[in-house]
Design an enzyme around this catalytic site. Sequence first.
Site, mmCIF file in Angstrom:
data_model
loop_
_atom_site.group_PDB
_atom_site.id
_atom_site.type_symbol
_atom_site.label_atom_id
_atom_site.label_comp_id
_atom_site.label_asym_id
_atom_site.label_seq_id
_atom_site.Cartn_x
_atom_site.Cartn_y
_atom_site.Cartn_z
ATOM 1 N N THR A 182 24.882 9.367 35.784
ATOM 2 C CA THR A 182 25.323 7.970 35.209
ATOM 3 C C THR A 182 26.751 7.806 35.581
ATOM 4 O O THR A 182 27.219 6.473 36.051
ATOM 5 C CB THR A 182 25.261 8.043 33.577
ATOM 6 O OG1 THR A 182 23.859 7.996 33.359
ATOM 7 C CG2 THR A 182 25.460 6.644 33.032
ATOM 8 N N PHE A 205 23.402 19.894 38.149
ATOM 9 C CA PHE A 205 23.630 20.826 37.137
ATOM 10 C C PHE A 205 25.258 21.159 37.067
ATOM 11 O O PHE A 205 25.965 20.299 37.350
ATOM 12 C CB PHE A 205 22.993 22.140 36.833
ATOM 13 C CG PHE A 205 21.388 21.989 36.866
ATOM 14 C CD1 PHE A 205 20.998 20.938 35.842
ATOM 15 C CD2 PHE A 205 20.611 22.426 37.872
ATOM 16 C CE1 PHE A 205 19.406 20.987 35.585
ATOM 17 C CE2 PHE A 205 18.998 22.147 37.629
ATOM 18 C CZ PHE A 205 18.692 21.615 36.278
ATOM 19 N N LYS A 227 25.862 12.890 34.287
ATOM 20 C CA LYS A 227 26.569 13.203 35.468
ATOM 21 C C LYS A 227 26.250 11.985 36.490
ATOM 22 O O LYS A 227 26.991 11.610 36.949
ATOM 23 C CB LYS A 227 26.246 14.635 36.309
ATOM 24 C CG LYS A 227 26.644 14.818 37.616
ATOM 25 C CD LYS A 227 26.747 16.374 37.772
ATOM 26 C CE LYS A 227 25.270 17.183 37.463
ATOM 27 N NZ LYS A 227 24.389 16.499 38.153
ATOM 28 N N ALA A 231 19.473 22.124 42.095
ATOM 29 C CA ALA A 231 20.495 23.156 41.775
ATOM 30 C C ALA A 231 20.548 24.429 41.137
ATOM 31 O O ALA A 231 20.936 25.399 41.692
ATOM 32 C CB ALA A 231 21.796 22.511 41.223
ATOM 33 N N TRP A 276 28.366 3.661 30.488
ATOM 34 C CA TRP A 276 27.252 3.533 29.972
ATOM 35 C C TRP A 276 26.958 2.024 29.308
ATOM 36 O O TRP A 276 25.866 1.587 29.711
ATOM 37 C CB TRP A 276 26.887 4.810 29.021
ATOM 38 C CG TRP A 276 25.522 4.729 28.683
ATOM 39 C CD1 TRP A 276 24.265 5.389 29.243
ATOM 40 C CD2 TRP A 276 24.768 4.293 27.476
ATOM 41 N NE1 TRP A 276 23.311 5.077 28.677
ATOM 42 C CE2 TRP A 276 23.374 4.601 27.451
ATOM 43 C CE3 TRP A 276 25.252 3.350 26.709
ATOM 44 C CZ2 TRP A 276 22.573 3.889 26.613
ATOM 45 C CZ3 TRP A 276 24.465 3.105 25.516
ATOM 46 C CH2 TRP A 276 23.198 3.188 25.649
ATOM 47 N N PHE A 320 30.287 8.325 23.978
ATOM 48 C CA PHE A 320 29.397 8.134 22.947
ATOM 49 C C PHE A 320 29.839 7.551 21.718
ATOM 50 O O PHE A 320 31.019 7.825 21.452
ATOM 51 C CB PHE A 320 28.584 9.505 22.568
ATOM 52 C CG PHE A 320 27.412 9.894 23.628
ATOM 53 C CD1 PHE A 320 26.142 9.956 23.116
ATOM 54 C CD2 PHE A 320 27.830 10.676 24.823
ATOM 55 C CE1 PHE A 320 25.207 10.468 24.345
ATOM 56 C CE2 PHE A 320 27.125 11.169 25.612
ATOM 57 C CZ PHE A 320 25.584 11.106 25.372
ATOM 58 N N ARG A 357 20.548 12.320 44.795
ATOM 59 C CA ARG A 357 19.176 12.840 45.057
ATOM 60 C C ARG A 357 18.039 11.973 44.680
ATOM 61 O O ARG A 357 18.177 11.195 43.635
ATOM 62 C CB ARG A 357 19.181 14.196 44.649
ATOM 63 C CG ARG A 357 20.251 15.292 45.191
ATOM 64 C CD ARG A 357 20.129 16.720 44.355
ATOM 65 N NE ARG A 357 20.615 16.516 42.819
ATOM 66 C CZ ARG A 357 20.425 17.469 42.025
ATOM 67 N NH1 ARG A 357 19.716 18.468 42.255
ATOM 68 N NH2 ARG A 357 20.735 17.049 40.885
ATOM 69 N N LYS A 363 12.526 15.618 31.867
ATOM 70 C CA LYS A 363 13.501 14.423 32.126
ATOM 71 C C LYS A 363 12.901 13.239 31.757
ATOM 72 O O LYS A 363 13.579 12.554 31.082
ATOM 73 C CB LYS A 363 13.948 14.399 33.410
ATOM 74 C CG LYS A 363 14.878 15.489 33.744
ATOM 75 C CD LYS A 363 15.741 15.286 35.149
ATOM 76 C CE LYS A 363 16.851 15.870 35.590
ATOM 77 N NZ LYS A 363 17.189 15.919 37.238
#
Length: 559
Positions: free
Chosen positions: A76, A304, A74, A276, A412, A384, A97, A108
């Site tokens: 990214t 999230f 998200k 969240a 990405w 991906f 954030r 993470k």
Amino acid sequence: MAEYKSDIEIARAASKMPILEIGAKLGIPSEDLLPYGHDKAKVSADFIRSVQGRPNGKLVLVTAINPTPAGEGKTTTTVGLGDGLNRIGKKAAVCIREASLGPNFGMKGGAAGGGMAQVVPMEDMNLHFTGDFHAITAAHNLLSAMIDNHIYWGNELGIDTRRVAWRRVMDMNDRALREIVCSLGGVANGFPRQGGFDITVASEVMAILCLATDLKDLEKRLGDIIVGYRRDKSPVYCRDIKADGAMTVLLKDAMQPNLVQTLENNPAFVHGGPFANIAHGCNSVAATTTALKIADYVVTEAGFGADLGAEKFFNIKCRKAGLKPAAVVIVATVRAMKMNGGVNKEDLGKENVDAVNRGCANLGRHIENVKQFGVPAVVAINHFTTDTEVEIQAMKDFVASQGSEAVLCKHWANGSAGIEDLAEKVVKIAESGSAQFSPLYPDEMKLFDKINTIVQRIYRGSEAIADKSVRDQLHAWEAAGYGHLPVCMAKTQYSFSTDPNLRGAPTGHAVPVREVRLSAGAGFIVAICGEIMTMPGLPRTPSSEKIRLNDEGFIEGLF
């Protein structure tokens, strides 16, 4: 390059521009930027005041499906879309954030985007940054200290020590501190009582900082915090303890939004960081509203899945700040669809169109939910290398059947060049003016009905269930004048239900509300559902075991 280098290696190799030049792209004079080194700065309150009369740009929200171990991307995508909009000639800024130390050292390892779509400086952002979280922690715990000090020196306000509602905080995952007994050790240490710690991102001070418009509003909201109750159950406020002024002083600099840049040298505001799943999950109103005055497009994210982050963004942040989003991007991956369709993580590399089709139910639910708020949604398929053409087409076909469009995004690997199609689509939607935003429920609805509305219309559960004590507490707050507040659901991020293992799109489940907390300063009621914790714990093998300085003095393990 992105194929074989880690995120931190890519970030470290970035060609950064001096932060004053990044500010100049948005018309921020150098004297209104307060530099923290060469690559980050705070935007002055004077500049923010000076732009308030300008019209707003277009606000784009990036949200996602429920997170899975397969990864969604998200942040990214938020960063990539900001770069993509700039690439096609739009003056765009990103608003995200700040990262909490707790999950960075827990699961993470970092939270600044990934691959060729990152915000830098990555190491600073994931560690101490400009000190905002430390200031919030200090301000919160100053109030804690002053409450116990007031009780120690005679308790003039008559606080019932059994009803002190203000817990302490720290920005770390530490389950041992969830419930504590403080003031042990004799007369000199005060009156023993039960207390506990939450993580800083769950602090009401964090929520207040992220919803306040300026320092004056911040101080008023801090004063409105209810710290506890007397024996007659009348509330005691932060301003009664006389802590609001000193707390504001500690938060003076933290209130100013932080400006940094993407890998492609585009402006990014990184400010505030409520989770969240246990808080309202959005970056600060100050950063978002400032960006809207000085950029044509502002891309922001909510934490999230859309059932948590987007719902709170719409029902709390937009309601409080008068924001009207022009478009929503829902991020999903083929891998996550397969995982929602029952595939184990180790088998995600194998083509499985049936599993993709089964898993799309989760995505479909989020599309339906976003549309309930009157905002058009487009799906970003975060690519991906293991995705096959047939799997991607299955997702596109499903989304088309829901009346939306899915766009394949390769940001990405390729940065802004890989997300141009999505940027063009977002501009088309935003400039069509088709958004007719409205929150899910009106202010005047009863508090428990607001909870039930979210459970039934967003989670698709049968009902919210709560003990009489919870319902009585809500009735008492309504009688005290807090019935108009929105609700902030503290719930697992992994499922529409309160069972984190129940993936897909379940229906008919009951949602137990274990506890409710009044955040009078922030301006919402927190409903704690199921087993969710406001102080997380570390996993069996935390990321911190792999984070170190290498022989060259560089940080390893933040990914």
